[in-house]
Structures are given as C-alpha cells and as structure tokens.
Design a protein around this motif. Structure first.
Motif, PDB file in Angstrom:
ATOM      1  N   LEU A  76      40.419  29.815  38.659  1.00 29.85           N
ATOM      2  CA  LEU A  76      39.246  31.040  38.953  1.00 29.85           C
ATOM      3  C   LEU A  76      39.531  31.636  40.418  1.00 29.85           C
ATOM      4  O   LEU A  76      39.434  32.870  40.624  1.00 29.85           O
ATOM      5  CB  LEU A  76      37.816  30.497  38.806  1.00 29.85           C
ATOM      6  N   SER A  77      40.113  30.523  41.444  1.00 27.53           N
ATOM      7  CA  SER A  77      40.644  31.043  42.517  1.00 27.53           C
ATOM      8  C   SER A  77      41.619  32.077  42.619  1.00 27.53           C
ATOM      9  O   SER A  77      41.264  33.136  43.287  1.00 27.53           O
ATOM     10  CB  SER A  77      40.765  29.776  43.492  1.00 27.53           C
ATOM     11  N   ARG A  78      42.528  31.931  41.833  1.00 33.39           N
ATOM     12  CA  ARG A  78      43.600  32.794  41.755  1.00 33.39           C
ATOM     13  C   ARG A  78      43.310  34.220  41.062  1.00 33.39           C
ATOM     14  O   ARG A  78      43.593  35.183  41.519  1.00 33.39           O
ATOM     15  CB  ARG A  78      44.737  32.150  40.829  1.00 33.39           C
ATOM     16  N   ARG A  79      42.365  34.135  40.095  1.00 24.88           N
ATOM     17  CA  ARG A  79      41.815  35.417  39.449  1.00 24.88           C
ATOM     18  C   ARG A  79      41.134  36.210  40.118  1.00 24.88           C
ATOM     19  O   ARG A  79      40.962  37.533  40.399  1.00 24.88           O
ATOM     20  CB  ARG A  79      41.515  35.003  38.092  1.00 24.88           C
ATOM     21  N   PHE A  80      39.804  35.419  40.985  1.00 22.79           N
ATOM     22  CA  PHE A  80      38.845  36.055  41.491  1.00 22.79           C
ATOM     23  C   PHE A  80      38.713  35.891  43.329  1.00 22.79           C
ATOM     24  O   PHE A  80      37.862  36.324  43.619  1.00 22.79           O
ATOM     25  CB  PHE A  80      37.498  35.698  40.884  1.00 22.79           C
TER      26      PHE A  80
END
Length: 293
Positions: free
Chosen positions: A209-213
């Motif tokens: 989720l950190s990578r995507r958002f």
C-alpha cells in the motif's frame, strides 16, 4: 449512545459510506463472543450506526467459534465458502483476503479475535482517520503490548520486522506496530494489492500500500493497551521466517535456491520442523463479479 459520543459523531460523519468490522478467527471461542457483543452493543443500531457489518471469518475452526460469534450478533462466514473456486488457501492472510470479498463495505476494520483487552474505542480510533482524510488508505493501530502481565510484547516486531524495514523500507520503520492485527483500510485501495496468505500479510500490505499510494497515506491510531494470547518463543520462529521472506521478496532480493521460490524448512531443536513458504492471493480487483459470502 449519548449525544456527542465518538461513535455517534463518526456515524454522522461517514455519510453514505459503509463500515465493516472483520474478525479472522481460528478456534477463538473463549474470546470472540465478548468482542462481537461489544461491537454490537456500542457501535451498531440502536446504540449507534457506525458499523454496518460485523463479520467473523471462521478459518475452519474445530471449536464453537462460529456458534459463539453468531450468538453474539455477528455474521459468520466460513472461509472455504468464499470464492470457493480459488481453493481453500491457508493462514491469516487468506482469511483477510476472503473477508474483503465477503463484505461490500467501503471501509474495513480488522481486529484479531483473541484479544482480551478489546474495547469499542479500538474501532472508532481506527475508523476516524479514514473518515477525516480521503488521502489515508491504511490506519495502523499502536498500543503497549503486554507479556506475562508486563510491558514487553512484540518480540517479532522488534527483532525481525523493524530491523528489516529499517534496512529495506526506511520510510516505514517509524511505525510503532507494523505487524499489529488491529488496523483499517479503504476498500478501493486494498482491492488493488495482493495478500500474503500466512503470517507475512501485515507487513506485505504495509509495503504494497505504501508503494502504490505513498507512505504519507498511512496513519496511526493510539489504542492504549493490547492484551492477547502470547505465544512461546519457539512458536515465533515460523512467523519471523514468513516476515523475512515477505520483506526480502518485496525488496527484490533473489531467493537462495533458484527455482524453489521463497520456501524453507525451519528446524528448531525440540520442535517439529516447519515448512514456511511465501504464497499470495492476487488483488481482488483482478476478479470480476459481486462479492461472495
């Protein structure tokens, strides 16, 4: 619910959005009932309209988990019944993935079903950042963890997860409970990432989720004190290995045995040898059709 209460205020704030509390459970008959009763009494009508769906995802329990949860007012679904064509799967991460498929809620709060310290404020604290800021996609609960009645829990976090995050994903190393089982997600975000099936699910979701958002889309919520069933040290080895595999795979490190993927046999003297493998469920956004449940 008294006027001006946190649950009542958040129920007004959520508008048309819906909220589910999902409890993945495997043989938790001694604790799941009290958690469900608290949510039903404090957060659902007629007391408050904050929680729309109270879901217990029974991961093939052999005790009375399902009966106890249903008697306390939960909607109980067995994990094998959800999108059965994908196979039974295994572990907590599989149960979490299936819980997303089993509810239509916009915002999902996950809590472990073995908590003895659960209070309704766990849910309100985890939901509020999602309602207050549309940019937030994940809220991690933090707390003081107890071990034998004293502060000092979170051994796998401090000895495995935090050092790994500091080395490979330093933007996440500040989070106080990266492996904590109490957290909330925005459905539209979590449907876009894979779920590690076993113990690596929490750290996998955190990284993905950190990578995507972006890391700034992750918030924290203070839950006070958390008490649950603590495992003996030898039982933490498989969990630690699963976290190691998950973080290294996402960091782009090649597995030690070519063609074998991330799989290893964990041998601890005096303990049965365990095979620990990194297996994942694909993003639910890759699937079409309505949720199963």
């Amino acid at each position: 619910m008294p006027p001006g209460s946190t649950a009542g205020r958040l129920a007004d704030l959520k508008g048309e959005r819906t909220v589910a509390v999902c409890l993945p459970a495997l043989n938790e008959e001694s604790t799941v009932g009290a958690i469900c009763a608290e949510i039903r009494r404090e957060l659902m009508p007629p007391a408050a309209g904050l929680v729309d769906d109270l879901l217990v995802m029974d991961d093939n329990s052999t005790d009375r988990t399902s009966a106890v949860a249903a008697a306390a007012g939960a909607r109980v679904v067995r994990s094998a019944e959800v999108i059965p064509e994908t196979g039974p799967g295994l572990g907590k991460g599989n149960a979490l993935w299936k819980s997303v498929a089993a509810t239509t809620a916009d915002l999902i709060v996950w809590c472990d079903a073995d908590l003895t310290s659960f209070e309704a404020r766990y849910v309100t604290a985890l939901v509020e950042p999602l309602l207050a800021d549309e940019r937030v996609v994940l809220v991690k609960g933090y707390y003081e963890r107890m071990l034998d009645g004293r502060p000092g829990g979170g051994r796998t976090t401090e000895l495995m997860a935090r050092p790994l995050l500091a080395q490979f994903f330093p933007e996440l190393a500040h989070l106080r409970q990266p492996l904590g089982g109490e957290y909330s997600v925005r459905r539209q975000a979590v449907e876009q990432v894979p779920f590690v099936q076993g113990w690596g699910v929490e750290v996998g979701l955190l990284i993905d989720l950190s990578r995507r958002f972006g890391a700034d889309c992750i918030a924290e919520a203070d839950l006070g004190v958390r008490r649950h069933r603590n495992r003996p040290l030898p039982e933490l080895g498989p969990q630690a290995l699963a976290i190691l595999q998950t973080v290294l795979q996402r960091a782009g490190v090649s597995p030690p045995v070519a063609g074998d993927g991330w799989s290893a046999r964990l041998r601890i003297p005096g303990v049965e040898t365990r095979e620990v493998s990194l297996r994942e469920r694909p993003p639910l956004s890759d699937r079409s059709g309505p949720p199963a449940g």
